[in-house]
Design a protein around this motif. Structure first.
Motif, PDB file in Angstrom:
ATOM      1  N   GLY A  65       8.389   1.719  -7.019  1.00  0.00           N
ATOM      2  CA  GLY A  65       7.553   2.872  -7.347  1.00  0.00           C
ATOM      3  C   GLY A  65       7.221   3.757  -6.171  1.00  0.00           C
ATOM      4  O   GLY A  65       6.257   4.530  -6.214  1.00  0.00           O
ATOM      5  N   ILE A  66       8.020   3.696  -5.112  1.00  0.00           N
ATOM      6  CA  ILE A  66       7.731   4.439  -3.877  1.00  0.00           C
ATOM      7  C   ILE A  66       8.528   5.742  -3.865  1.00  0.00           C
ATOM      8  O   ILE A  66       9.743   5.759  -4.072  1.00  0.00           O
ATOM      9  N   LEU A  67       7.824   6.820  -3.630  1.00  0.00           N
ATOM     10  CA  LEU A  67       8.449   8.143  -3.573  1.00  0.00           C
ATOM     11  C   LEU A  67       9.225   8.295  -2.267  1.00  0.00           C
ATOM     12  O   LEU A  67       8.731   7.956  -1.193  1.00  0.00           O
ATOM     13  N   VAL A  68      10.436   8.821  -2.358  1.00  0.00           N
ATOM     14  CA  VAL A  68      11.240   9.169  -1.186  1.00  0.00           C
ATOM     15  C   VAL A  68      11.346  10.689  -1.125  1.00  0.00           C
ATOM     16  O   VAL A  68      11.594  11.341  -2.147  1.00  0.00           O
ATOM     17  N   THR A  69      11.143  11.236   0.066  1.00  0.00           N
ATOM     18  CA  THR A  69      11.345  12.676   0.247  1.00  0.00           C
ATOM     19  C   THR A  69      12.247  12.909   1.447  1.00  0.00           C
ATOM     20  O   THR A  69      12.445  12.039   2.285  1.00  0.00           O
ATOM     21  N   ARG A  70      12.763  14.123   1.521  1.00  0.00           N
ATOM     22  CA  ARG A  70      13.581  14.538   2.658  1.00  0.00           C
ATOM     23  C   ARG A  70      13.100  15.909   3.117  1.00  0.00           C
ATOM     24  O   ARG A  70      12.444  16.648   2.361  1.00  0.00           O
ATOM     25  N   ALA A  71      13.432  16.263   4.350  1.00  0.00           N
ATOM     26  CA  ALA A  71      13.131  17.601   4.854  1.00  0.00           C
ATOM     27  C   ALA A  71      14.193  18.576   4.358  1.00  0.00           C
ATOM     28  O   ALA A  71      15.298  18.183   3.982  1.00  0.00           O
ATOM     29  N   SER A  72      13.854  19.840   4.346  1.00  0.00           N
ATOM     30  CA  SER A  72      14.827  20.853   3.953  1.00  0.00           C
ATOM     31  C   SER A  72      15.687  21.246   5.150  1.00  0.00           C
ATOM     32  O   SER A  72      15.379  20.927   6.305  1.00  0.00           O
ATOM     33  N   THR A  73      16.769  21.931   4.868  1.00  0.00           N
ATOM     34  CA  THR A  73      17.694  22.328   5.926  1.00  0.00           C
ATOM     35  C   THR A  73      17.070  23.435   6.760  1.00  0.00           C
ATOM     36  O   THR A  73      16.875  24.536   6.283  1.00  0.00           O
ATOM     37  N   GLY A  74      16.778  23.118   8.001  1.00  0.00           N
ATOM     38  CA  GLY A  74      16.225  24.127   8.894  1.00  0.00           C
ATOM     39  C   GLY A  74      17.090  24.350  10.109  1.00  0.00           C
ATOM     40  O   GLY A  74      16.708  25.071  11.031  1.00  0.00           O
ATOM     41  N   PHE A  75      18.297  23.731  10.104  1.00  0.00           N
ATOM     42  CA  PHE A  75      19.124  23.759  11.303  1.00  0.00           C
ATOM     43  C   PHE A  75      20.380  24.604  11.135  1.00  0.00           C
ATOM     44  O   PHE A  75      21.308  24.506  11.945  1.00  0.00           O
ATOM     45  N   GLY A  76      20.422  25.438  10.104  1.00  0.00           N
ATOM     46  CA  GLY A  76      21.627  26.233   9.863  1.00  0.00           C
ATOM     47  C   GLY A  76      21.983  27.126  11.034  1.00  0.00           C
ATOM     48  O   GLY A  76      23.135  27.173  11.487  1.00  0.00           O
ATOM     49  N   THR A  77      21.001  27.845  11.546  1.00  0.00           N
ATOM     50  CA  THR A  77      21.255  28.735  12.678  1.00  0.00           C
ATOM     51  C   THR A  77      21.667  27.945  13.901  1.00  0.00           C
ATOM     52  O   THR A  77      22.606  28.318  14.623  1.00  0.00           O
ATOM     53  N   ALA A  78      20.986  26.816  14.154  1.00  0.00           N
ATOM     54  CA  ALA A  78      21.282  26.015  15.338  1.00  0.00           C
ATOM     55  C   ALA A  78      22.722  25.510  15.323  1.00  0.00           C
ATOM     56  O   ALA A  78      23.430  25.582  16.339  1.00  0.00           O
ATOM     57  N   VAL A  79      23.174  24.990  14.191  1.00  0.00           N
ATOM     58  CA  VAL A  79      24.530  24.437  14.121  1.00  0.00           C
ATOM     59  C   VAL A  79      25.578  25.543  14.174  1.00  0.00           C
ATOM     60  O   VAL A  79      26.617  25.403  14.826  1.00  0.00           O
ATOM     61  N   ALA A  80      25.301  26.654  13.497  1.00  0.00           N
ATOM     62  CA  ALA A  80      26.245  27.778  13.550  1.00  0.00           C
ATOM     63  C   ALA A  80      26.400  28.284  14.977  1.00  0.00           C
ATOM     64  O   ALA A  80      27.511  28.591  15.435  1.00  0.00           O
ATOM     65  N   GLU A  81      25.286  28.363  15.706  1.00  0.00           N
ATOM     66  CA  GLU A  81      25.363  28.824  17.093  1.00  0.00           C
ATOM     67  C   GLU A  81      26.078  27.818  17.984  1.00  0.00           C
ATOM     68  O   GLU A  81      26.811  28.209  18.904  1.00  0.00           O
ATOM     69  N   SER A  98       0.810  -1.220   0.000  1.00  0.00           N
ATOM     70  CA  SER A  98       0.000   0.000   0.000  1.00  0.00           C
ATOM     71  C   SER A  98       0.842   1.269   0.000  1.00  0.00           C
ATOM     72  O   SER A  98       0.329   2.361  -0.240  1.00  0.00           O
ATOM     73  N   LEU A  99       2.129   1.131   0.264  1.00  0.00           N
ATOM     74  CA  LEU A  99       2.984   2.299   0.470  1.00  0.00           C
ATOM     75  C   LEU A  99       3.276   3.020  -0.845  1.00  0.00           C
ATOM     76  O   LEU A  99       3.676   2.401  -1.826  1.00  0.00           O
ATOM     77  N   MET A 100       3.069   4.353  -0.841  1.00  0.00           N
ATOM     78  CA  MET A 100       3.423   5.123  -2.032  1.00  0.00           C
ATOM     79  C   MET A 100       4.499   6.168  -1.745  1.00  0.00           C
ATOM     80  O   MET A 100       5.110   6.694  -2.671  1.00  0.00           O
ATOM     81  N   ALA A 101       4.741   6.470  -0.457  1.00  0.00           N
ATOM     82  CA  ALA A 101       5.747   7.490  -0.151  1.00  0.00           C
ATOM     83  C   ALA A 101       6.411   7.200   1.188  1.00  0.00           C
ATOM     84  O   ALA A 101       5.745   6.827   2.164  1.00  0.00           O
ATOM     85  N   PHE A 102       7.729   7.384   1.220  1.00  0.00           N
ATOM     86  CA  PHE A 102       8.533   7.203   2.421  1.00  0.00           C
ATOM     87  C   PHE A 102       9.197   8.542   2.697  1.00  0.00           C
ATOM     88  O   PHE A 102      10.080   8.967   1.957  1.00  0.00           O
ATOM     89  N   LEU A 103       8.748   9.233   3.733  1.00  0.00           N
ATOM     90  CA  LEU A 103       9.187  10.590   4.026  1.00  0.00           C
ATOM     91  C   LEU A 103      10.183  10.588   5.181  1.00  0.00           C
ATOM     92  O   LEU A 103       9.904  10.040   6.246  1.00  0.00           O
ATOM     93  N   ARG A 104      11.348  11.177   4.949  1.00  0.00           N
ATOM     94  CA  ARG A 104      12.351  11.303   6.010  1.00  0.00           C
ATOM     95  C   ARG A 104      12.171  12.655   6.695  1.00  0.00           C
ATOM     96  O   ARG A 104      12.201  13.695   6.029  1.00  0.00           O
ATOM     97  N   GLY A 105      12.023  12.641   8.019  1.00  0.00           N
ATOM     98  CA  GLY A 105      11.893  13.884   8.766  1.00  0.00           C
ATOM     99  C   GLY A 105      13.224  14.523   9.064  1.00  0.00           C
ATOM    100  O   GLY A 105      13.440  15.057  10.154  1.00  0.00           O
ATOM    101  N   ALA A 106      14.142  14.476   8.131  1.00  0.00           N
ATOM    102  CA  ALA A 106      15.492  15.022   8.278  1.00  0.00           C
ATOM    103  C   ALA A 106      16.078  15.179   6.870  1.00  0.00           C
ATOM    104  O   ALA A 106      15.483  14.739   5.880  1.00  0.00           O
ATOM    105  N   VAL A 107      17.244  15.797   6.793  1.00  0.00           N
ATOM    106  CA  VAL A 107      17.914  15.983   5.499  1.00  0.00           C
ATOM    107  C   VAL A 107      18.624  14.703   5.059  1.00  0.00           C
ATOM    108  O   VAL A 107      18.620  14.336   3.884  1.00  0.00           O
ATOM    109  N   ASP A 108      19.226  14.001   5.998  1.00  0.00           N
ATOM    110  CA  ASP A 108      20.060  12.836   5.689  1.00  0.00           C
ATOM    111  C   ASP A 108      19.199  11.643   5.263  1.00  0.00           C
ATOM    112  O   ASP A 108      18.345  11.175   6.011  1.00  0.00           O
ATOM    113  N   ILE A 109      19.433  11.146   4.071  1.00  0.00           N
ATOM    114  CA  ILE A 109      18.708   9.965   3.584  1.00  0.00           C
ATOM    115  C   ILE A 109      19.681   8.816   3.288  1.00  0.00           C
ATOM    116  O   ILE A 109      19.359   7.906   2.525  1.00  0.00           O
ATOM    117  N   SER A 110      20.850   8.852   3.930  1.00  0.00           N
ATOM    118  CA  SER A 110      21.877   7.851   3.628  1.00  0.00           C
ATOM    119  C   SER A 110      21.455   6.437   4.010  1.00  0.00           C
ATOM    120  O   SER A 110      22.006   5.470   3.483  1.00  0.00           O
TER     121      SER A 110
END
Length: 345
Positions: A98-114, A75-87
């Motif tokens: 035929g399963i779609l893979v997605t990743r989250a966008s980079t939202g941690f730039g400020t956090a890592v820089a700090e 039944s699966l059509m999409a596998f979504l990663r709640g992070a940037v890394d999909i390794s």
């Protein structure tokens, strides 16, 4: 299309640390959500069986996307990663089914820089080192602590995090030098430096380079030998960029003042155990991007992706859309780059 069923892999502990009640409420507004209540990180066929009947899996970074899962999830059509890394996602296997893979966008730039700045302050003032000595019943000597204003910062990699770190460091009075072979010298301007010159001239070297076959062990014995004997090295990128034997030797031999590590070669990119309890190492267990703001950014990315799928649109962050024939059957338009949702400002 019938209302989507979504399986959220996060254990209760992972949910509290990495997802959010607000994200769950937003997700439930556009799909029926099934939670992982086993208390275990699910994998392989067990993950497929736990998510039976769900069209979408939202996977925490602890969960691999394996061929065994994809083969047993009809039944699966999409596998979504709640992070940037999909390794740890077998994208070719997902594509075969035929399963779609997605990743989250980079939202941690400020956090890592700090966090990089926080580690620099710690290393400069000897905060962790002094606390360690004090806990051992010693009288700490902090005469060698130093101010960071006027010191030289070398940044390896000028992506989103590197740019923010450079801006913050400059505002604090640090002199910034940058090495990134993929950024034009014109853009770097007077901050540009060769790899060798950056290592030799910096008081703090922060590794933010991308992980590629070419950058594996970028920081090796020869690289550490170029650094000043009172310099500090920080890695907030990926563990495989650093030869840990070489770093350990440089610290043991007193050729570096100290190190700051948020990543390493242990499981889940955490620093290796041999760096624990060292007074000259500021250590974090791969949580550099884990602020409330950064976590919520990536949580809401998964919500937006599910909302797009529920509305018959291709989501932002699609990795293999041209091979996702299961998703293509239920979405309203053929995939083109213009089909993707635009990221929120």
């Amino acid at each position: 299309m019938d209302r989507l069923r979504v399986f959220l892999t996060y254990t209760d502990d992972e949910f509290d640390s990495y997802y959010s009640e607000a994200g769950l409420a937003a997700l439930q507004a556009c799909a029926d959500v099934v939670r992982n209540r086993t208390g275990r990180v699910l994998a392989g066929r067990e993950l497929a069986e736990a998510s039976a009947g769900c069209q979408v899996i939202i996977a925490h970074r602890s969960v691999a996307g394996s061929r065994d899962t994809f083969e047993h999830a009809p039944s699966l059509m999409a596998f979504l990663r709640g992070a940037v890394d999909i390794s740890t996602i077998d994208v070719p296997a997902a594509s075969d089914h035929g399963i779609l893979v997605t990743r989250a966008s980079t939202g941690f730039g400020t956090a890592v820089a700090e966090l990089a700045l926080a580690m620099i302050f710690d290393l400069a003032r000897g905060i962790s080192r002094t606390r360690h000595a004090y806990a051992q019943g010693q009288t700490p000597v902090v005469a060698k602590s130093r101010e960071i204003a006027g010191t030289r910062l070398g940044i390896l990699g000028y992506g989103r995090i590197g740019r923010q770190l450079a801006a913050h460091a400059g505002a604090l009075g640090m002199s910034v030098r940058i090495h990134d072979p993929y950024v034009s010298p014109e853009e770097l301007g007077r901050n540009a430096a060769s790899f060798e010159a950056l290592l030799a001239g910096s008081d703090y070297v922060v590794c933010l380079a991308p992980s590629t076959p070419q950058t594996e062990n970028l920081m090796n014995r020869a690289a550490f030998a170029l650094m000043k004997p009172d310099a500090c090295f920080l890695n907030l990128a990926r563990g495989e960029l650093v030869d840990e034997d070489a770093l350990l030797d440089a610290l043991d031999q007193g050729r570096l003042r100290g190190a700051g590590l948020d990543v390493g070669r242990a499981a889940d990119q955490k620093p290796s155990a041999r760096f624990e309890n060292r007074p000259d190492v500021v250590l974090m267990p791969h949580v550099g991007g884990m602020t409330v703001q950064a976590r919520e950014h990536q949580t809401m990315d998964t919500v937006r992706q599910v909302a797009a799928l529920a509305a018959g649109r291709w989501p932002e962050g699609a990795v293999n859309p041209l091979h996702a024939f299961r998703a293509a059957k239920v979405l309203k338009t053929p995939y083109t780059p213009q089909c993707q949702e635009k990221p929120s400002p």
